[in-house]
Design an enzyme around this catalytic site. Sequence first.
Site, PDB file in Angstrom:
ATOM      1  N   ALA A  34       3.089  -0.801  -2.413  1.00 22.41           N
ATOM      2  CA  ALA A  34       2.400  -1.380  -3.561  1.00 22.41           C
ATOM      3  C   ALA A  34       3.060  -1.025  -4.889  1.00 22.41           C
ATOM      4  O   ALA A  34       3.563   0.086  -5.073  1.00 22.41           O
ATOM      5  CB  ALA A  34       0.946  -0.913  -3.571  1.00 22.41           C
TER       6      ALA A  34
ATOM      7  N   TYR B  89       0.358   0.000   9.741  1.00 24.40           N
ATOM      8  CA  TYR B  89      -0.810   0.661   9.152  1.00 24.40           C
ATOM      9  C   TYR B  89      -1.522   1.516  10.191  1.00 24.40           C
ATOM     10  O   TYR B  89      -1.949   2.647   9.903  1.00 24.40           O
ATOM     11  CB  TYR B  89      -1.780  -0.362   8.567  1.00 24.40           C
ATOM     12  CG  TYR B  89      -1.257  -1.186   7.414  1.00 24.40           C
ATOM     13  CD1 TYR B  89      -0.013  -0.931   6.831  1.00 24.40           C
ATOM     14  CD2 TYR B  89      -2.013  -2.232   6.897  1.00 24.40           C
ATOM     15  CE1 TYR B  89       0.459  -1.683   5.778  1.00 24.40           C
ATOM     16  CE2 TYR B  89      -1.552  -2.997   5.832  1.00 24.40           C
ATOM     17  CZ  TYR B  89      -0.314  -2.727   5.287  1.00 24.40           C
ATOM     18  OH  TYR B  89       0.142  -3.498   4.236  1.00 24.40           O
TER      19      TYR B  89
ATOM     20  N   LEU C  41      -4.181  -1.550  -1.072  1.00 20.54           N
ATOM     21  CA  LEU C  41      -4.092  -2.882  -0.491  1.00 20.54           C
ATOM     22  C   LEU C  41      -4.969  -3.876  -1.253  1.00 20.54           C
ATOM     23  O   LEU C  41      -5.774  -3.483  -2.108  1.00 20.54           O
ATOM     24  CB  LEU C  41      -4.540  -2.817   0.978  1.00 20.54           C
ATOM     25  CG  LEU C  41      -3.713  -1.920   1.901  1.00 20.54           C
ATOM     26  CD1 LEU C  41      -4.417  -1.755   3.246  1.00 20.54           C
ATOM     27  CD2 LEU C  41      -2.312  -2.478   2.081  1.00 20.54           C
TER      28      LEU C  41
ATOM     29  N   LYS D 226      -9.467   0.845  -6.898  1.00 18.57           N
ATOM     30  CA  LYS D 226     -10.642   0.130  -7.339  1.00 18.57           C
ATOM     31  C   LYS D 226     -10.453  -1.373  -7.199  1.00 18.57           C
ATOM     32  O   LYS D 226      -9.321  -1.836  -7.311  1.00 18.57           O
ATOM     33  CB  LYS D 226     -10.956   0.498  -8.799  1.00 18.57           C
ATOM     34  CG  LYS D 226      -9.946  -0.063  -9.788  1.00 18.57           C
ATOM     35  CD  LYS D 226      -9.720   0.835 -10.935  1.00 18.57           C
ATOM     36  CE  LYS D 226      -8.326   1.253 -11.186  1.00 18.57           C
ATOM     37  NZ  LYS D 226      -7.281   1.100 -10.273  1.00 18.57           N
TER      38      LYS D 226
ATOM     39  N   ARG E 115      -5.102 -11.346  -6.349  1.00 27.69           N
ATOM     40  CA  ARG E 115      -6.273 -11.287  -7.230  1.00 27.69           C
ATOM     41  C   ARG E 115      -6.951 -12.641  -7.363  1.00 27.69           C
ATOM     42  O   ARG E 115      -8.102 -12.728  -7.814  1.00 27.69           O
ATOM     43  CB  ARG E 115      -5.860 -10.783  -8.615  1.00 27.69           C
ATOM     44  CG  ARG E 115      -5.350  -9.344  -8.642  1.00 27.69           C
ATOM     45  CD  ARG E 115      -4.727  -9.024  -9.982  1.00 27.69           C
ATOM     46  NE  ARG E 115      -4.228  -7.664 -10.079  1.00 27.69           N
ATOM     47  CZ  ARG E 115      -3.040  -7.279  -9.625  1.00 27.69           C
ATOM     48  NH1 ARG E 115      -2.229  -8.163  -9.034  1.00 27.69           N
ATOM     49  NH2 ARG E 115      -2.647  -6.029  -9.736  1.00 27.69           N
TER      50      ARG E 115
ATOM     51  N   ASP F 182     -11.307  -6.838 -10.498  1.00 25.00           N
ATOM     52  CA  ASP F 182     -10.067  -6.182 -10.910  1.00 25.00           C
ATOM     53  C   ASP F 182     -10.273  -5.565 -12.284  1.00 25.00           C
ATOM     54  O   ASP F 182     -10.672  -4.412 -12.404  1.00 25.00           O
ATOM     55  CB  ASP F 182      -8.929  -7.203 -10.900  1.00 25.00           C
ATOM     56  CG  ASP F 182      -7.568  -6.561 -11.115  1.00 25.00           C
ATOM     57  OD1 ASP F 182      -7.138  -6.526 -12.280  1.00 25.00           O
ATOM     58  OD2 ASP F 182      -6.937  -6.104 -10.150  1.00 25.00           O
TER      59      ASP F 182
END
Length: 386
Positions: A25, A74, A90, A113, A187, A199
């Site tokens: 990420a 994972y 993720l 978050k 998103r 977000d």
Amino acid sequence: MSSEHPTPKQSPTPSPLRVGILGAARIAPNALIKPAQSHAEVAVTAVACRDAARGTRYARRWGIARTFSGPRAYHELVADPEVDVVYIPLPNGLHFEWAMRALEAGKHVLVEKPMTSTAEEARQIFALAERKGLVALEAMHNVFHPAMQRVREIVQSGELGKVKSVETTFGLPSIISRFIFGKDDVRFNYDLAGGCMMDMGVYPIAATRFITGTNDTPLEVTSATPTGHPSDPQRIDRAMHATFALPDSATGEMTADFAFPGRGPLGLIPRLPQFTLSVALEGGRVEIFNYAGPHVYHSIKVKPARGAARTEKAYRYKDGRGDAGWSTYRYQLEAFVDKVRGRTPWYWIEPTTTITEMETVERVYAKAEMPPRVPSSYKPAVSTVV
């Protein structure tokens, strides 16, 4: 499938917490890898990325010794006995499944978050963590920073009387956001629990509740007006404006926006990013600029209705704890490690705070007449009833 990479020699404590990252990420370097470099009790030792080439590049770039790749990457990281903590950056819709899998495997979890897609999922995570004696934390990093702690201290000290209203904004101008978010950004994906409220929107909600001491109950949402995202305007919000009823007849107002337009008739005049929090009290006003990332730069302005105004900054605690060079994420990591080690953190986000944060998000979507975020299809392997 795992592989080893040469990594620079470090000088950690004899038994550091070994952290594994799920996904290569973009947020992980700032949110975990760099903060861990200055914490003697933390070592980022593994990353899982289904794309082997990408995972290898990521591991080499950040000095991570081991990678897991392929369709079971994972699973393999979570099951690895040499991993103590799993960091989960993720897409939102995957948080619940992998937090639960990690907890089931006996790992502590630090989850980006929002922690989950729904409040009920958050309840299940914390119930399982409590049952297994593990630590689970939503990475609402900014509230750990001394600047936010200082703003709350001023507001709750009574210096300027009771709170009358709180206004928070968190948004990026469209001219900047187009370089940050791709057209297929997660998103904007409803099936992955996307949306601006999921977000940017959690920052204003968390800040309002933190400053006003209302962390134990969801906010009463009095209005919510969404701006739909072009890719899915009925289900995904590009922006959200909401108002709240706070205790003692106070009010709250928030605006979050992935891409607010420019000024002027045609929107051609660029605007600056908006990261402001302003609290009106009976005897004046308290404002902080950049409440979401105060380690980069911030200013706290205290404006009494009578008397001289002042400007404060707080990069470490008044008693000297912390370091002026620490980011919000580094302060968060300090608290997380303390909690795992059985020490008392300087500040901690209780499970109730995270659960009621998600309840507030759900209320905003309901008031905005947008559908709730889709819960995960993952079924826990163990009961979470406590």
